[in-house]
Design an enzyme around this catalytic site. Structure first.
Site, PDB file in Angstrom:
ATOM      1  N   CYS A 150       0.824  -1.208   0.000  1.00 55.04           N
ATOM      2  CA  CYS A 150       0.000   0.000   0.000  1.00 55.04           C
ATOM      3  C   CYS A 150       0.857   1.256   0.000  1.00 55.04           C
ATOM      4  O   CYS A 150       1.318   1.713   1.057  1.00 55.04           O
ATOM      5  CB  CYS A 150      -0.915  -0.002   1.214  1.00 55.04           C
ATOM      6  N   THR A 152       0.224   3.944  -2.961  1.00 57.62           N
ATOM      7  CA  THR A 152      -0.643   4.941  -3.605  1.00 57.62           C
ATOM      8  C   THR A 152      -1.840   5.300  -2.725  1.00 57.62           C
ATOM      9  O   THR A 152      -2.391   4.456  -2.019  1.00 57.62           O
ATOM     10  CB  THR A 152      -1.146   4.392  -4.955  1.00 57.62           C
ATOM     11  N   SER A 158       1.941   9.101  -7.945  1.00 60.22           N
ATOM     12  CA  SER A 158       3.387   9.085  -8.169  1.00 60.22           C
ATOM     13  C   SER A 158       4.153   9.929  -7.149  1.00 60.22           C
ATOM     14  O   SER A 158       5.325   9.670  -6.898  1.00 60.22           O
ATOM     15  CB  SER A 158       3.701   9.586  -9.586  1.00 60.22           C
ATOM     16  N   GLY A 191      -2.955  -4.349  -5.048  1.00 63.88           N
ATOM     17  CA  GLY A 191      -3.389  -5.668  -5.490  1.00 63.88           C
ATOM     18  C   GLY A 191      -3.465  -6.633  -4.327  1.00 63.88           C
ATOM     19  O   GLY A 191      -2.526  -6.742  -3.540  1.00 63.88           O
ATOM     20  N   ARG A 325      -1.521 -15.306 -43.924  1.00 62.51           N
ATOM     21  CA  ARG A 325      -2.590 -14.540 -44.566  1.00 62.51           C
ATOM     22  C   ARG A 325      -2.109 -13.951 -45.888  1.00 62.51           C
ATOM     23  O   ARG A 325      -1.098 -13.232 -45.939  1.00 62.51           O
ATOM     24  CB  ARG A 325      -3.033 -13.409 -43.637  1.00 62.51           C
ATOM     25  N   GLU A 443       2.692   1.613 -10.450  1.00 60.27           N
ATOM     26  CA  GLU A 443       4.095   1.834 -10.082  1.00 60.27           C
ATOM     27  C   GLU A 443       4.613   3.170 -10.629  1.00 60.27           C
ATOM     28  O   GLU A 443       5.801   3.354 -10.865  1.00 60.27           O
ATOM     29  CB  GLU A 443       4.989   0.694 -10.579  1.00 60.27           C
ATOM     30  N   GLU A 445       2.668   6.712 -12.855  1.00 60.53           N
ATOM     31  CA  GLU A 445       2.154   7.084 -14.177  1.00 60.53           C
ATOM     32  C   GLU A 445       3.338   7.492 -15.043  1.00 60.53           C
ATOM     33  O   GLU A 445       4.214   8.233 -14.619  1.00 60.53           O
ATOM     34  CB  GLU A 445       1.152   8.236 -14.031  1.00 60.53           C
TER      35      GLU A 445
END
Length: 688
Positions: A150, A152, A158, A191, A325, A443, A445
């Site tokens: 934890c 953020t 950031s 997470g 293709r 982690e 921006e």
């Protein structure tokens, strides 16, 4: 060793596989080492033994709740495999990058859960904690607890120094009191926090007496491990459904004067005595911060590797599809594979070169991180630790954004290059794109994060002006000591494609570019500070200056590390094809810096652009016949690719037919078919 690698099933892709100038097995062994190849094979064999990795319908989709449940089971099965694998028996530092790549491609949500709940949680305690915290490590290993990370907050991402969660020491109770002043101070996006974690590593502003000592990390129990019910004084919840990686339970967390023992402070870098005195082995707060930053770099280092894994996954699908293709041709009787078209080569092959650069650079960076963590645990050379921590922070703060942008652009190009079929969920590219998207934000921006790199680099320019020697533990900036000479004497001198694409020319050009952008950015910053404070001067010096500096720096460093690896190749055919990939990535990356090269008068006239464009196109053409074999080297197995367009046998249309015919919606009448009739009839009646 090559006998361990199985040949691909004969099929439509044989046409291109036979054109390759190198043995794909030898190249794979060179990249991953013999031990790494054995480890990868063993790992996939172990995965096949677990029911958690079978029969989950990733093509037609599963429910949100089932995706969560499956990811949890896969996370613990993955943990079990790693605990009993060669990684722990031999401790080879290349193994973590291989297992990280496998997990990212095959079970992306479970990989995130494992990396956060176990790897990041454990490594942070090892790096930042001491013996008094080892019981937490034992509990994780025994499965008694699971963790989350934890940092953020709702109001701060950031900007780690701006976090508002506080940890105030109470010397009477000998506890820290955690508190969130409002919802903006709520920890978020962690997470595992949403539903499953019992413990959290919480970064909070340490306060003892009346003084703040900055951000420190605490081990915080948040749920009863037996009931998963939150403890009093805590509000914890789930962030809800996301656009990807929904197997990960991201959560939010608030504290209301929540007490934890004094000993729960991870105290290697800073501690508080029972009577409330702050103690640290670092006299300089910046050096303590530097050592802490190195420990915080782990997520960005792993994300760099994850971006390579997602890029490779998407390219495997798109390049194999391009070899099969066929569209148009010189006459009505002949159709040509997409891979033969110059536009298609230019769309995909530079990204293939980028994937190889990342394939070499990211394992190297993970190895550096592991060694850094080992040194931190052992307490080795604190001065070197601080220096390397700052450099690792700067390097990962650029590698993560640049790798993320490469992956984003590559995956989207792969989707479009596969045409309408690429839009099918069964192509798998959409899932890859959605799962990778988080790499651009968490982690740090990207656009904010990469400023950390330029801030670090700018400190070297005054040293350059004073002709001081410049060196760093990872040698990423050693060449900058010669910047004044580079800027004065280095000029573009290539006269033909062979000279243009030579590694020496590319490295020389990049070194001039980094030195030029460093001088330009520093000069502009100094001029801006004459009328603005430092904050606004830096803010208005990002576009075209600081950001470009950071991008050029990390591209040069990636090329530097890659070239060093290529020089180790003993097989000439392996070395030659890798040098082509090196040159393609280098020149293709220089495309976006053309304006700077002209503005700084490194080049003049049209010859440079002409040679640059012709060299890129020539390299794309040279690599066209190598592309399928190059993908074979880095491609995951078919069970992981799981795409109707990208299977190794090249039977695109058979797989496509099977997927379409097996869809539960393919040939069934909708349950609401009567509503169709009713709506049509009502429409007719309303017109009458």
């Amino acid at each position: 060793m090559t006998d361990l690698l199985k040949d691909f099933k004969s099929g439509p892709l044989d046409v291109y596989r036979k054109k390759a100038s190198f043995d794909w097995k030898k190249l794979k062994i060179f990249l991953d080492t013999e031990e790494g190849v054995k480890y990868e094979i063993e790992f996939y064999n172990e995965l096949e033994k677990y029911k958690e990795f079978k029969n989950h319908d990733s093509i037609h989709g599963i429910s949100f709740d089932e995706e969560r449940r499956l990811a949890l089971h896969q996370c613990f099965a993955y943990k079990s495999i790693r605990l009993h694998s060669l990684e722990y028996q031999l401790g080879n530092l290349i193994f973590p990058s291989i297992s990280n790549r496998i997990a990212t491609q095959f079970l992306p949500s479970a990989a995130i859960k494992y990396n956060v709940s176990i790897t990041l949680f454990v490594n942070a305690i090892r790096s930042l904690g001491t013996e008094r915290h080892y019981h937490f490590l034992d509990d994780v290993e025994m499965g008694n607890i699971t963790g989350c990370y934890c940092l953020t907050e709702i109001g701060h991402g950031s900007n780690a120094k701006g976090m508002r969660t506080t940890a105030s020491y109470n010397k009477e109770k000998k506890v820290f009191i955690l508190h969130s002043e409002n919802f903006e101070a709520a920890k978020c996006w962690a997470g595992g926090l949403g539903q499953t974690a019992s413990h959290a590593l919480v970064y909070a502003q340490l306060i003892t007496g009346e003084r703040k000592y900055g951000l420190h990390c605490f081990v915080v129990p948040i749920r009863d491990p037996k009931s998963l019910l939150p403890f009093p004084g805590i509000i914890v919840g789930d962030m809800g459904e996301k656009i990807g990686l929904n197997g990960v339970d991201n959560g939010f967390l608030l504290f209301n004067n929540y007490e934890i023992p004094r000993e729960n402070l991870l105290n290697k870098l800073g501690d508080v005595s029972e009577d409330g005195q702050y103690i640290t082995p670092y006299k300089d707060p910046n050096k303590r911060h530097g050592a802490a930053l190195g420990s915080l770099s782990g997520g960005r280092v792993y994300i760099t590797g994850m971006c390579e894994a997602y890029t490779t996954h998407a390219l495997t699908i798109a390049i194999r599809y391009a070899g099969i293709r066929k569209q148009f041709g010189p006459n009505e009787l002949t159709e040509v594979p997409l891979l033969e078209y110059q536009t298609h080569q230019y769309r995909l092959l530079p990204y293939l070169a980028a994937a190889y650069i990342l394939r070499i650079f990211s394992p190297w960076l993970i190895t550096v991180l592991y060694q850094f963590s080992i040194d931190a645990i052992m307490g080795n050379d604190k001065e070197l630790q601080a220096q390397q921590g700052l450099e690792l922070h700067a390097v990962s703060s650029a590698s993560k954004p640049v790798a993320g942008w490469i992956a984003k652009q590559a995956i989207q190009e792969c989707r479009e290059a596969c045409g309408g079929h690429g839009y099918l969920k069964a192509s798998r590219i959409g899932d890859i794109r959605n799962n990778n998207d988080a790499n651009l934000t968490y982690e740090g921006e990207n656009h904010i994060l990469i400023q950390q790199t330029s801030n670090w680099l700018l400190k070297f320019w005054p040293l350059i002006l004073n002709k001081k020697e410049i060196s760093s533990p990872l040698k990423s900036v050693n060449f900058l000591g010669d910047s004044l000479n580079i800027l004065q004497k280095n000029k573009f001198s290539a006269t033909c494609i062979e000279e243009m694409r030579s590694p020496d020319n590319i490295i020389s050009t990049y070194q001039w570019l980094v030195a030029y952008l460093l001088r330009k950015t520093h000069t502009n910053l100094e001029n801006s500070m004459k009328s603005k404070d430092v904050f606004w001067a830096k803010n208005e010096n990002q576009v075209f200056n600081a950001k470009n500096l950071s991008v050029a720096f990390i591209e040069h460093f990636m090329l530097q590390v890659t070239l060093s690896k290529i020089k180790e190749a003993s097989e000439e055919s392996v070395k030659n094809v890798l040098l082509k990939l090196f040159s393609l990535f280098g020149l293709w990356s220089l495309e976006k810096h053309v304006a700077s090269l002209y503005a700084g008068e490194y080049v003049s006239g049209p010859q440079f652009v002409t040679l640059l464009e012709n060299s890129i196109l020539r390299l794309c053409s040279d690599l066209k016949d190598e592309a399928i074999a190059l993908i074979d080297v880095i491609a995951p197995p078919d069970v992981v690719i799981n795409s109707v367009l990208g299977a190794s046998d090249g039977e695109v249309y058979k797989h496509l037919q099977s997927a379409l015919f097996s869809s539960p919606y393919a040939m069934s009448r909708p349950s609401w078919w009567q509503e169709i009739i009713s709506l049509r009839e009502n429409t007719v009646q309303s017109k009458l």
